[in-house]
Design a protein around this motif. Sequence first.
Motif, mmCIF file in Angstrom:
data_model
loop_
_atom_site.group_PDB
_atom_site.id
_atom_site.type_symbol
_atom_site.label_atom_id
_atom_site.label_comp_id
_atom_site.label_asym_id
_atom_site.label_seq_id
_atom_site.Cartn_x
_atom_site.Cartn_y
_atom_site.Cartn_z
ATOM 1 N N LYS A 175 0.828 -1.209 0.000
ATOM 2 C CA LYS A 175 0.000 0.000 0.000
ATOM 3 C C LYS A 175 0.861 1.258 0.000
ATOM 4 C CE LYS A 175 -4.157 1.938 0.494
ATOM 5 N NZ LYS A 175 -3.758 3.333 0.569
ATOM 6 N N LYS A 176 1.957 1.249 0.783
ATOM 7 C CA LYS A 176 2.860 2.410 0.806
ATOM 8 C C LYS A 176 3.510 2.619 -0.550
ATOM 9 C CE LYS A 176 4.065 2.493 5.723
ATOM 10 N NZ LYS A 176 5.176 2.338 6.713
ATOM 11 N N LEU A 177 3.888 1.520 -1.191
ATOM 12 C CA LEU A 177 4.515 1.638 -2.510
ATOM 13 C C LEU A 177 3.528 2.215 -3.524
ATOM 14 C CD1 LEU A 177 6.990 1.102 -4.258
ATOM 15 C CD2 LEU A 177 6.139 -1.222 -4.652
ATOM 16 N N GLN A 204 -3.970 10.463 4.240
ATOM 17 C CA GLN A 204 -4.326 9.121 3.771
ATOM 18 C C GLN A 204 -3.377 8.066 4.337
ATOM 19 O OE1 GLN A 204 -4.391 9.304 -0.494
ATOM 20 N NE2 GLN A 204 -6.221 10.623 -0.573
ATOM 21 N N ALA A 205 -2.091 8.409 4.470
ATOM 22 C CA ALA A 205 -1.120 7.471 5.030
ATOM 23 C C ALA A 205 -1.414 7.186 6.499
ATOM 24 C CB ALA A 205 0.294 8.027 4.872
ATOM 25 N N GLN A 206 -1.837 8.233 7.252
ATOM 26 C CA GLN A 206 -2.196 8.033 8.657
ATOM 27 C C GLN A 206 -3.421 7.134 8.789
ATOM 28 O OE1 GLN A 206 -0.436 8.972 11.206
ATOM 29 N NE2 GLN A 206 -1.857 8.188 12.754
ATOM 30 N N ALA A 207 -4.394 7.331 7.895
ATOM 31 C CA ALA A 207 -5.583 6.474 7.913
ATOM 32 C C ALA A 207 -5.220 5.034 7.578
ATOM 33 C CB ALA A 207 -6.619 7.010 6.931
ATOM 34 N N THR A 208 -4.266 4.860 6.650
ATOM 35 C CA THR A 208 -3.820 3.509 6.299
ATOM 36 C C THR A 208 -3.125 2.840 7.476
ATOM 37 O OG1 THR A 208 -3.530 4.213 4.003
ATOM 38 C CG2 THR A 208 -2.420 2.183 4.682
ATOM 39 N N LYS A 209 -2.343 3.619 8.224
ATOM 40 C CA LYS A 209 -1.643 3.083 9.391
ATOM 41 C C LYS A 209 -2.626 2.594 10.443
ATOM 42 C CE LYS A 209 1.979 4.282 12.699
ATOM 43 N NZ LYS A 209 2.896 5.362 13.176
ATOM 44 N N GLU A 210 -3.717 3.354 10.665
ATOM 45 C CA GLU A 210 -4.735 2.932 11.615
ATOM 46 C C GLU A 210 -5.482 1.697 11.115
ATOM 47 O OE1 GLU A 210 -5.334 4.034 14.608
ATOM 48 O OE2 GLU A 210 -3.772 5.574 14.511
#
Length: 320
Positions: A175-177, A204-210
């Motif tokens: 997902k990060k890539l 969006q990255a913070q939401a993905t981390k959660e």
Amino acid sequence: MDDQICPRCKTTKYRNPSLKLMVNVCGHALCESCVDLLFLKGAGSCPECNVPLRRSNFRVQLFEDSMVEKEVDIRKRVLRDFNKKEEDFDSLRSYNDYLEEVETIIYNLANNIDVINTNKRIEQYKKDNREQILKNKTKLSKEELELENMLEFEKAQEELRKKELMKLEEEEKKKKLRDKEALIDELMFSTEDANNIVQTFAQQAQATKEEFKLPPPVTRATQFSTGIEFGQQAFLPLPKVDEGEPFVYKAPVVEMDGPVPPSWQQLEDAGYLKHVRGETAQDRAGGYRANISCLRALQEALVGLYHVSERTELFDCAEG
């Protein structure tokens, strides 16, 4: 620290902080260097009691007192054979006698009391109870079985958690890539402000981390809601006892023999608290209040002002 000394080379823990003492079956300690020198010729004996020693029997001393170390070693060795449980006896009295016998054997060996006869006693017991000893060694007690099941459950949960974690990490990397490639494309071809684009992708990255956050591990219950552990017998409810009439609080009547002290509201309205140091946050945490201190001072100052003793009354009557 001064008691930790090698009896052979006289090195102390004070002069050599890295001194490592080792003990053998006799209970006497030697430093690691002296143990190596003692077995240069392949065999050796204790410098204090001349008991023949083996290099494989030496171990690092865990307790400062070598006698405690010796007793712990003897206790482990004796309890390997004296491994009967309470359910192996017909009565509690017989089990207590058995435990007393075991403690007597350990005490005799630890303090060098009748060692020969005590060892003969141990050998005779091993000979007479060989089948029972082997049976108890292979049989797990109820507590050990429950503990083993709990450990197996926790181990399985940990393995499952590791697999879930590896799976989530792999998905998070992909997902990060993808997000990184999308951010580069957005910065290259979009006409919007670059700061806004970066801020949007950061959210969006913070939401993905959660989203990929691993849930807490599942813990297996080991006791009931009442606090009684599994495997223990629940206690019967206590019988109700008639305790008589319920207690009713009655405010105490204080004989002031003086003016009535002001109320809490009057202390503030009349300005009494202006002359008292106000409390800090630390004082309030300790239970101190300025109004309590002020009221106590007024009570102590006014109490007894109207008090008249019997002797004074008699004197006034005589003058009249």
